[in-house]
Design a protein around this motif. Structure first.
Motif, PDB file in Angstrom:
ATOM      1  N   ARG A 128     -10.812  57.516 -26.971  1.00  0.00           N
ATOM      2  CA  ARG A 128     -12.058  57.827 -26.264  1.00  0.00           C
ATOM      3  C   ARG A 128     -11.982  59.218 -25.661  1.00  0.00           C
ATOM      4  O   ARG A 128     -10.942  59.637 -25.140  1.00  0.00           O
ATOM      5  CB  ARG A 128     -12.333  56.784 -25.173  1.00  0.00           C
ATOM      6  N   LYS A 149     -12.355  64.036 -21.584  1.00  0.00           N
ATOM      7  CA  LYS A 149     -12.616  65.335 -20.968  1.00  0.00           C
ATOM      8  C   LYS A 149     -13.119  66.291 -22.039  1.00  0.00           C
ATOM      9  O   LYS A 149     -12.680  66.233 -23.188  1.00  0.00           O
ATOM     10  CB  LYS A 149     -11.337  65.892 -20.323  1.00  0.00           C
ATOM     11  N   LYS A 150     -14.053  67.158 -21.645  1.00  0.00           N
ATOM     12  CA  LYS A 150     -14.632  68.110 -22.592  1.00  0.00           C
ATOM     13  C   LYS A 150     -14.443  69.528 -22.079  1.00  0.00           C
ATOM     14  O   LYS A 150     -14.455  69.778 -20.872  1.00  0.00           O
ATOM     15  CB  LYS A 150     -16.120  67.834 -22.788  1.00  0.00           C
ATOM     16  N   SER A 185     -20.262  69.905 -26.493  1.00  0.00           N
ATOM     17  CA  SER A 185     -21.453  69.082 -26.225  1.00  0.00           C
ATOM     18  C   SER A 185     -21.651  67.968 -27.250  1.00  0.00           C
ATOM     19  O   SER A 185     -22.652  67.262 -27.209  1.00  0.00           O
ATOM     20  CB  SER A 185     -22.702  69.967 -26.212  1.00  0.00           C
ATOM     21  N   SER A 186     -20.715  67.800 -28.183  1.00  0.00           N
ATOM     22  CA  SER A 186     -20.922  66.852 -29.278  1.00  0.00           C
ATOM     23  C   SER A 186     -20.776  65.394 -28.863  1.00  0.00           C
ATOM     24  O   SER A 186     -21.372  64.509 -29.474  1.00  0.00           O
ATOM     25  CB  SER A 186     -19.935  67.153 -30.413  1.00  0.00           C
ATOM     26  N   PHE A 187     -19.987  65.106 -27.838  1.00  0.00           N
ATOM     27  CA  PHE A 187     -19.716  63.729 -27.450  1.00  0.00           C
ATOM     28  C   PHE A 187     -19.899  63.543 -25.946  1.00  0.00           C
ATOM     29  O   PHE A 187     -19.815  64.498 -25.178  1.00  0.00           O
ATOM     30  CB  PHE A 187     -18.285  63.327 -27.837  1.00  0.00           C
ATOM     31  N   HIS A 188     -20.124  62.287 -25.577  1.00  0.00           N
ATOM     32  CA  HIS A 188     -20.167  61.926 -24.166  1.00  0.00           C
ATOM     33  C   HIS A 188     -18.781  61.482 -23.720  1.00  0.00           C
ATOM     34  O   HIS A 188     -17.984  60.991 -24.530  1.00  0.00           O
ATOM     35  CB  HIS A 188     -21.153  60.780 -23.922  1.00  0.00           C
ATOM     36  N   VAL A 189     -18.494  61.637 -22.459  1.00  0.00           N
ATOM     37  CA  VAL A 189     -17.249  61.118 -21.913  1.00  0.00           C
ATOM     38  C   VAL A 189     -17.238  59.600 -22.089  1.00  0.00           C
ATOM     39  O   VAL A 189     -18.239  58.920 -21.890  1.00  0.00           O
ATOM     40  CB  VAL A 189     -17.097  61.509 -20.430  1.00  0.00           C
ATOM     41  N   ASN A 190     -16.105  59.060 -22.508  1.00  0.00           N
ATOM     42  CA  ASN A 190     -15.854  57.646 -22.778  1.00  0.00           C
ATOM     43  C   ASN A 190     -16.392  57.197 -24.132  1.00  0.00           C
ATOM     44  O   ASN A 190     -16.324  56.013 -24.459  1.00  0.00           O
ATOM     45  CB  ASN A 190     -16.410  56.732 -21.685  1.00  0.00           C
ATOM     46  N   GLU A 191     -16.908  58.107 -24.944  1.00  0.00           N
ATOM     47  CA  GLU A 191     -17.364  57.743 -26.279  1.00  0.00           C
ATOM     48  C   GLU A 191     -16.156  57.545 -27.195  1.00  0.00           C
ATOM     49  O   GLU A 191     -15.205  58.326 -27.179  1.00  0.00           O
ATOM     50  CB  GLU A 191     -18.267  58.840 -26.833  1.00  0.00           C
ATOM     51  N   GLU A 217     -14.302  70.089 -31.120  1.00  0.00           N
ATOM     52  CA  GLU A 217     -15.332  69.079 -30.903  1.00  0.00           C
ATOM     53  C   GLU A 217     -16.049  68.665 -32.187  1.00  0.00           C
ATOM     54  O   GLU A 217     -16.626  67.577 -32.254  1.00  0.00           O
ATOM     55  CB  GLU A 217     -16.357  69.564 -29.876  1.00  0.00           C
TER      56      GLU A 217
END
Length: 342
Positions: free
Chosen positions: A72, A75-76, A81-87, A134
């Motif tokens: 998962r 941290k980004k 911007s490609s994923f959300h945190v915890n995705e 990303e």
């Protein structure tokens, strides 16, 4: 973080365990266009043996191997911007490419001269955390557990690419030489996409051949056996040259042999001396290799696998038991795919 480190290259044998060293090292920080992934599982692939034994040597040492990574995003980087945190995401063999050459611009970044592989050219997933560009990971369908998903990222995806390159049509005979992590998924794909085709499996061990029959193979035999029918396509998933020569004997006129391997071991290269034009290549038989993998291969196969309910048989190990998993893989123990639980 805990990680299994490769510090030198050598031939894997039981007497020289451990292969990898379990160590505590700093958790990496993502740069502006990278993501930090907390790893939950990582598949153990035969390509790791090729890296450790120097057939496809790593760009750096020490190195963290592993390229079938599920985890998962925690941290980004500032520009990611490609994923959300915890995705939940998966990172396969593809790590990066130049993005500008004609191969990259035509969706064939697997052929890019600057291709970088996860766990060979950059640290991989035999660790609690991994960073990646990303654009490299893929979203994992909800229908797969972390353990089920890991082998899909390489064994399944490269198997699917091999099947596409075979040019098989429904109703034509398919052969599979070797029946490990990739081949047992290819068989399931073939039965879904080509329901009227027969699948013939060539494998050394009786246990493996019985497993192939359980999954729907029409016939199984040893590597040297002659199939009862000629085959329009054969996919070789072995690390050796001998099975290639044997497979060509079973290939029909105009058929195609796909070699699904990053490298071949050298110890039986002399078997190629048995190759002769009339018996093995005459009548427009083809040999084609599979090189690396694209991001699209992974995404497309994950969608296909979810739609067809294609799932691997897995054997799990703790991160600390990675050396045992590699040794078992080298010795051909067990069936299906091997996965580390991080």
């Amino acid at each position: 973080m805990k990680a299994m480190l490769l510090k030198k290259l050598f031939t894997i044998e039981e007497k020289n365990l451990p292969i990898l060293s379990l160590e505590n090292i700093p958790t990496p920080e993502p740069r502006e266009n990278e993501v930090l992934i907390q790893v939950s599982t990582c598949g153990v692939c035969h390509t790791e043996l090729d890296i450790i034994e120097g057939r496809t040597p790593p760009r750096k040492l020490p190195l963290i191997p592993g390229h079938e990574v599920i985890g998962r995003v925690i941290k980004k980087g500032t520009q990611a911007s490609s994923f959300h945190v915890n995705e939940r995401v998966g990172l396969g063999w593809f790590f990066a490419s130049c993005g500008d050459c004609h191969f990259c611009l035509s969706g064939r970044e697997n052929l890019c001269s600057s291709f970088q592989a996860t766990g060979r050219d950059a640290d991989g997933g035999y660790a609690e955390y991994i960073i990646a560009p990303e654009y490299s990971p893929a979203i994992i369908p909800d229908s797969f557990s972390d353990t089920e998903a890991a082998p899909l990222l390489c064994a399944g995806s490269i198997g699917s690419r091999s099947l596409q390159l075979s040019n098989l049509k429904d109703g034509q005979n398919l052969g599979l030489t070797g029946f490990g992590a990739s081949a047992h998924l290819i068989l399931q794909i073939a039965r879904y996409q080509f329901p009227n085709s027969k699948v013939f499996v060539f494998a050394r061990r009786k246990e493996t051949r019985e497993f192939a029959l359980e999954l729907g193979a029409s016939w199984t035999g040893s590597i040297e056996e002659k199939a009862p029918e000629k085959l329009e396509a054969i996919i070789d998933t072995t690390p050796a040259w001998g099975p290639v020569v044997e497979a060509l004997k079973n290939l029909n006129s105009g058929g195609r042999l796909i070699i699904n391997a990053i490298r071949k071991e050298e110890d039986d290269k002399k078997r190629l001396l048995n190759l002769n034009y009339e018996d093995h290549l005459w009548l427009e038989k083809e040999i084609k290799s599979v090189a690396n993998i694209t991001r699209e291969d992974i995404e497309d196969f994950l969608y296909l696998a979810a739609s067809a309910n294609i799932k691997p048989k897995t054997q799990t190990y703790s991160l600390e038991k990675a050396n045992q998993a590699l040794l078992d893989l080298k010795q051909g123990k067990g069936v299906g795919a091997k996965v580390l639980i991080i």
